[in-house]
Design a protein around this motif. Structure first.
Motif, PDB file in Angstrom:
ATOM      1  N   ILE A 122     -11.155  11.069 -12.422  1.00 41.17           N
ATOM      2  CA  ILE A 122      -9.996  10.338 -11.932  1.00 41.17           C
ATOM      3  C   ILE A 122     -10.076  10.085 -10.432  1.00 41.17           C
ATOM      4  N   GLY A 123     -10.501  11.053  -9.660  1.00 42.37           N
ATOM      5  CA  GLY A 123     -10.527  10.938  -8.210  1.00 42.37           C
ATOM      6  C   GLY A 123      -9.228  11.430  -7.615  1.00 42.37           C
ATOM      7  N   SER A 124      -9.302  11.947  -6.407  1.00 46.30           N
ATOM      8  CA  SER A 124      -8.120  12.505  -5.768  1.00 46.30           C
ATOM      9  C   SER A 124      -7.391  11.460  -4.940  1.00 46.30           C
ATOM     10  N   THR A 125      -6.159  11.781  -4.612  1.00 43.73           N
ATOM     11  CA  THR A 125      -5.374  10.911  -3.732  1.00 43.73           C
ATOM     12  C   THR A 125      -6.081  10.757  -2.394  1.00 43.73           C
ATOM     13  N   ALA A 126      -6.554  11.872  -1.833  1.00 48.07           N
ATOM     14  CA  ALA A 126      -7.241  11.825  -0.535  1.00 48.07           C
ATOM     15  C   ALA A 126      -8.461  10.907  -0.590  1.00 48.07           C
ATOM     16  N   GLU A 127      -9.220  11.004  -1.661  1.00 49.16           N
ATOM     17  CA  GLU A 127     -10.409  10.163  -1.796  1.00 49.16           C
ATOM     18  C   GLU A 127     -10.040   8.680  -1.810  1.00 49.16           C
ATOM     19  N   ARG A 128      -8.995   8.343  -2.528  1.00 46.32           N
ATOM     20  CA  ARG A 128      -8.573   6.943  -2.598  1.00 46.32           C
ATOM     21  C   ARG A 128      -8.057   6.447  -1.252  1.00 46.32           C
ATOM     22  N   VAL A 129      -7.341   7.296  -0.535  1.00 49.97           N
ATOM     23  CA  VAL A 129      -6.838   6.914   0.782  1.00 49.97           C
ATOM     24  C   VAL A 129      -8.004   6.708   1.747  1.00 49.97           C
ATOM     25  N   VAL A 130      -8.965   7.623   1.739  1.00 49.62           N
ATOM     26  CA  VAL A 130     -10.134   7.494   2.617  1.00 49.62           C
ATOM     27  C   VAL A 130     -10.867   6.191   2.343  1.00 49.62           C
ATOM     28  N   ARG A 131     -11.041   5.868   1.075  1.00 54.33           N
ATOM     29  CA  ARG A 131     -11.789   4.668   0.702  1.00 54.33           C
ATOM     30  C   ARG A 131     -11.122   3.373   1.127  1.00 54.33           C
ATOM     31  N   HIS A 132      -9.787   3.336   1.153  1.00 53.44           N
ATOM     32  CA  HIS A 132      -9.095   2.064   1.336  1.00 53.44           C
ATOM     33  C   HIS A 132      -8.269   1.940   2.608  1.00 53.44           C
ATOM     34  N   ALA A 133      -8.169   2.979   3.406  1.00 51.51           N
ATOM     35  CA  ALA A 133      -7.325   2.930   4.607  1.00 51.51           C
ATOM     36  C   ALA A 133      -7.932   2.040   5.681  1.00 51.51           C
ATOM     37  N   ASP A 134      -7.048   1.398   6.439  1.00 49.09           N
ATOM     38  CA  ASP A 134      -7.461   0.553   7.556  1.00 49.09           C
ATOM     39  C   ASP A 134      -7.518   1.329   8.869  1.00 49.09           C
ATOM     40  N   CYS A 135      -7.217   2.632   8.820  1.00 42.44           N
ATOM     41  CA  CYS A 135      -7.228   3.456  10.026  1.00 42.44           C
ATOM     42  C   CYS A 135      -8.039   4.721   9.748  1.00 42.44           C
TER      43      CYS A 135
END
Length: 141
Positions: A122-135
């Motif tokens: 599934i992947g973690s929330t942190a992983e998804r944020v790291v992958r897609h964040a603009d900052c």
């Protein structure tokens, strides 16, 4: 370094807040702003829960979450930092990314969960944020 930091908070893991506070103090550049964001997933499953919970219970739940977040904010005591609290409803990684964009966050500071078998699929929330964040995103294990 950073002036506008977003810290997503899981109210079921308040014990992580001290480590997040320490990291935020190191990252903040003199005077800045820190926003604690709680994303409530209850509304994602609202249709299934609607039969069991009345609207007044949803309102009570929202108010309790906001009160807990405000209390956590007051306990942080960061020097020269304006503290903000925000609650949103939905899928955590989507709301974190959306709100970071809305406030033009310089950085997102968050905890990572311990990896388990489900995170490989599934992947973690942190992983998804790291992958897609603009900052910049800082993840503390």
């Amino acid at each position: 370094m950073f002036n506008q930091i977003l810290i997503p908070v899981d109210l079921t893991h308040k014990e992580h807040l001290e480590r997040l506070r320490q990291a935020a103090q190191l990252l903040i550049d003199g005077v800045g702003s820190v926003t604690l964001l709680y994303v409530d997933p209850i509304m994602v499953h609202r249709d299934a829960l609607m039969m069991e919970l009345e609207e007044s219970q949803f309102d009570e739940h929202r108010q309790e979450a906001q009160a807990q977040l405000q209390s956590l904010s007051e306990s942080l005591q960061l020097e020269n930092v304006t503290m903000n609290v925000v609650t949103r409803e939905g899928v955590a990684h989507d709301q974190i990314l959306e709100y970071a964009s809305e406030i033009s966050a310089d950085a997102i500071l968050m905890m990572a969960s311990q990896p388990g078998v489900s995170s490989y699929f599934i992947g973690s929330t942190a992983e998804r944020v790291v992958r897609h964040a603009d900052c910049s995103v800082f993840v503390i294990r």
